[in-house]
Scaffold this active site. Structure first.
Site, PDB file in Angstrom:
ATOM      1  N   ASP A  84      88.489  35.303 -21.085  1.00  0.00           N
ATOM      2  CA  ASP A  84      87.916  33.964 -21.273  1.00  0.00           C
ATOM      3  C   ASP A  84      86.945  33.724 -20.123  1.00  0.00           C
ATOM      4  O   ASP A  84      86.927  34.467 -19.133  1.00  0.00           O
ATOM      5  CB  ASP A  84      89.024  32.914 -21.289  1.00  0.00           C
ATOM      6  CG  ASP A  84      88.502  31.509 -21.609  1.00  0.00           C
ATOM      7  OD1 ASP A  84      87.530  31.396 -22.368  1.00  0.00           O
ATOM      8  OD2 ASP A  84      89.059  30.531 -21.078  1.00  0.00           O
ATOM      9  N   SER A  85      86.180  32.663 -20.239  1.00  0.00           N
ATOM     10  CA  SER A  85      85.246  32.307 -19.173  1.00  0.00           C
ATOM     11  C   SER A  85      85.960  31.841 -17.919  1.00  0.00           C
ATOM     12  O   SER A  85      85.373  31.798 -16.844  1.00  0.00           O
ATOM     13  CB  SER A  85      84.283  31.220 -19.657  1.00  0.00           C
ATOM     14  OG  SER A  85      85.011  30.077 -20.063  1.00  0.00           O
ATOM     15  N   TYR A 145      81.070  28.865 -19.781  1.00  0.00           N
ATOM     16  CA  TYR A 145      80.183  29.486 -20.764  1.00  0.00           C
ATOM     17  C   TYR A 145      79.546  28.443 -21.676  1.00  0.00           C
ATOM     18  O   TYR A 145      78.516  28.696 -22.285  1.00  0.00           O
ATOM     19  CB  TYR A 145      80.964  30.470 -21.638  1.00  0.00           C
ATOM     20  CG  TYR A 145      81.291  31.802 -21.009  1.00  0.00           C
ATOM     21  CD1 TYR A 145      80.994  32.094 -19.676  1.00  0.00           C
ATOM     22  CD2 TYR A 145      81.921  32.802 -21.757  1.00  0.00           C
ATOM     23  CE1 TYR A 145      81.310  33.322 -19.114  1.00  0.00           C
ATOM     24  CE2 TYR A 145      82.232  34.036 -21.214  1.00  0.00           C
ATOM     25  CZ  TYR A 145      81.933  34.286 -19.892  1.00  0.00           C
ATOM     26  OH  TYR A 145      82.245  35.513 -19.340  1.00  0.00           O
ATOM     27  N   GLY A 146      80.205  27.307 -21.812  1.00  0.00           N
ATOM     28  CA  GLY A 146      79.795  26.304 -22.797  1.00  0.00           C
ATOM     29  C   GLY A 146      78.393  25.771 -22.622  1.00  0.00           C
ATOM     30  O   GLY A 146      77.805  25.234 -23.565  1.00  0.00           O
ATOM     31  N   CYS A 177      88.052  32.853 -26.086  1.00  0.00           N
ATOM     32  CA  CYS A 177      87.023  31.890 -25.691  1.00  0.00           C
ATOM     33  C   CYS A 177      86.205  31.573 -26.932  1.00  0.00           C
ATOM     34  O   CYS A 177      85.624  32.479 -27.547  1.00  0.00           O
ATOM     35  CB  CYS A 177      86.134  32.498 -24.607  1.00  0.00           C
ATOM     36  SG  CYS A 177      84.685  31.508 -24.184  1.00  0.00           S
ATOM     37  N   GLU A 215      91.726  21.245 -15.854  1.00  0.00           N
ATOM     38  CA  GLU A 215      91.952  22.201 -14.773  1.00  0.00           C
ATOM     39  C   GLU A 215      92.391  21.522 -13.484  1.00  0.00           C
ATOM     40  O   GLU A 215      93.205  22.062 -12.736  1.00  0.00           O
ATOM     41  CB  GLU A 215      90.690  23.032 -14.545  1.00  0.00           C
ATOM     42  CG  GLU A 215      90.409  23.995 -15.688  1.00  0.00           C
ATOM     43  CD  GLU A 215      89.318  24.997 -15.363  1.00  0.00           C
ATOM     44  OE1 GLU A 215      88.683  24.860 -14.283  1.00  0.00           O
ATOM     45  OE2 GLU A 215      89.089  25.905 -16.171  1.00  0.00           O
ATOM     46  N   CYS A 223      88.445  24.825 -28.289  1.00  0.00           N
ATOM     47  CA  CYS A 223      88.327  25.317 -26.918  1.00  0.00           C
ATOM     48  C   CYS A 223      89.736  25.647 -26.460  1.00  0.00           C
ATOM     49  O   CYS A 223      90.675  24.870 -26.726  1.00  0.00           O
ATOM     50  CB  CYS A 223      87.698  24.270 -26.003  1.00  0.00           C
ATOM     51  SG  CYS A 223      87.707  24.726 -24.250  1.00  0.00           S
ATOM     52  N   HIS A 243      91.182  25.452 -23.739  1.00  0.00           N
ATOM     53  CA  HIS A 243      91.818  24.491 -22.825  1.00  0.00           C
ATOM     54  C   HIS A 243      92.563  23.389 -23.603  1.00  0.00           C
ATOM     55  O   HIS A 243      93.554  22.847 -23.113  1.00  0.00           O
ATOM     56  CB  HIS A 243      90.766  23.796 -21.949  1.00  0.00           C
ATOM     57  CG  HIS A 243      90.321  24.590 -20.772  1.00  0.00           C
ATOM     58  ND1 HIS A 243      89.448  25.638 -20.866  1.00  0.00           N
ATOM     59  CD2 HIS A 243      90.610  24.473 -19.446  1.00  0.00           C
ATOM     60  CE1 HIS A 243      89.214  26.130 -19.667  1.00  0.00           C
ATOM     61  NE2 HIS A 243      89.911  25.441 -18.791  1.00  0.00           N
TER      62      HIS A 243
END
Length: 265
Positions: A10-11, A42-43, A73, A152, A184, A186
Site C-alpha cells: 500500500d502507499s 498516492y491519492g 491500495c 493515522e 480506501c 484506511h
C-alpha cells in the site's frame, strides 16, 4: 502446499487493514507487507507516478519469492494494476473488482456510492467496474481526502473528526445509495462511525474483508494454500519505520514488533 509468502503493499498504513484481515483468514500463511511511506499519499499523485512506485514495490516483493501480490491500495489498483499484471511474473490481485462485485450483489435499488481518495474517484474505476457488472447500477462518488491523516493520527475519534465524517457523508445520504463501497483501505478503521452516520439500512462493502476472501479463494483454486505452516508477518516501510510502527497501532489495534526500512529506486 506452497510455503512461499504472500506479498501485500500500500502507499502507507491503510493496507494494514487488509493485512490484518488476511492474517485472520489465512492464519498459516507468511505475509510480507510493504508500506511506501516515502511517497504517501498516492491519492494526489499522477497515474505515471503511481505506476512507477507500484512497479518498484512489486519487483521488490517478486525478489522475496512471493506466490501472489495483493495491491492493498485502491489508488494503485485503479491506476497501475493492468501494468503490474503485464510486467510481474506472479499473479497480482487488486481491490477494485472484488469490491465492485460485492456491491453489485448487495444493492437492492441499483444505487451504489463510493467514498475514496481523489485519484480513485477521478479514475472512475469503480463506476466502470460496476457498469460492466450491471448496466442498471448508478454510482455516486465522494472523495474524502481528510479521512486518511485523521485516522493515522487518531483524530478521527474526536468531536471534530466526527463532524468531518458527517460533512463528507452528507452527499452520500442525498444520493439514496443503499450500498457504499469503502474505497480506501484506511476507511474500515472507521466503519462503525460511517455505519452510524448512514444508518443500518445502508450496506457497507469493506475492501479488506472482500479482498481477503478473494485471496483465500484464489490460493485454494490454484492449490497454493499453506495448510500446515506457521503464520508470520514481515513489515517493510520505504521511510520513517519508527513513525510507521507508532501509527500502525491506530490501524491494527496493537503494536508491531519491528518495521524494516527498505529504500527503493
Amino acid at each position: 502446499m506452497d510455503t512461499r509468502p504472500v506479498g501485500v503493499f500500500d502507499s502507507g498504513l491503510g493496507g494494514l487493514t487488509i493485512l490484518k484481515t488476511l492474517s485472520q483468514a489465512l492464519p498459516k500463511e507468511k505475509l510480507i507487507y510493504f508500506g511506501d511511506t516515502v511517497n504517501v499519499p498516492y491519492g494526489s499523485k499522477s497515474k505515471a507516478a503511481v505506476t512507477r512506485f507500484a512497479l518498484d514495490i512489486a519487483r521488490f516483493l517478486e525478489k522475496q519469492k512471493v506466490k501472489l501480490i495483493v495491491v492493498a491500495c485502491n489508488t494503485a489498483s485503479a491506476l497501475a494494476l493492468a501494468e503490474l499484471q503485464k510486467k510481474i511474473s506472479v499473479p497480482v490481485i487488486g481491490v477494485i473488482l472484488p469490491g465492485a462485485m460485492k456491491a453489485a450483489q448487495c444493492t437492492r435499488n441499483g444505487k451504489v456510492a463510493v467514498i475514496a481518495t481523489e485519484a480513485t474517484v477521478q479514475s472512475k474505476a469503480y463506476p466502470r467496474a460496476l457498469k460492466r457488472l450491471d448496466k442498471r447500477i448508478h454510482t455516486y462518488q465522494r472523495a474524502c481526502p481528510v479521512f486518511v491523516p485523521l485516522i493515522e493520527e487518531g483524530w478521527i475519534h474526536k468531536k471534530a473528526g466526527e463532524q468531518i465524517v458527517a460533512d463528507y457523508l452528507h452527499g452520500v445520504q442525498q444520493s439514496k445509495a443503499d450500498t457504499v463501497i469503502l474505497g480506501c483501505t484506511h476507511y474500515p478503521v472507521i466503519k462503525k462511525k460511517i455505519a452510524a452516520c448512514l444508518g443500518k439500512e445502508v450496506k457497507l462493502v469493506d475492501s479488506a474483508q472482500v479482498l481477503a476472501e478473494e485471496v483465500k479463494t484464489r490460493l485454494a483454486q490454484t492449490d497454493q494454500l499453506n495448510p500446515s505452516g506457521r503464520g508470520s508477518m514481515k513489515i517493510y516501510a520505504s521511510d520513517a519505520p519508527a513513525r510507521f510502527k507508532r501509527l500502525a497501532k491506530n490501524i491494527l489495534g496493537r503494536e508491531l514488533r519491528r518495521v524494516y526500512l527498505k529504500k527503493l529506486n
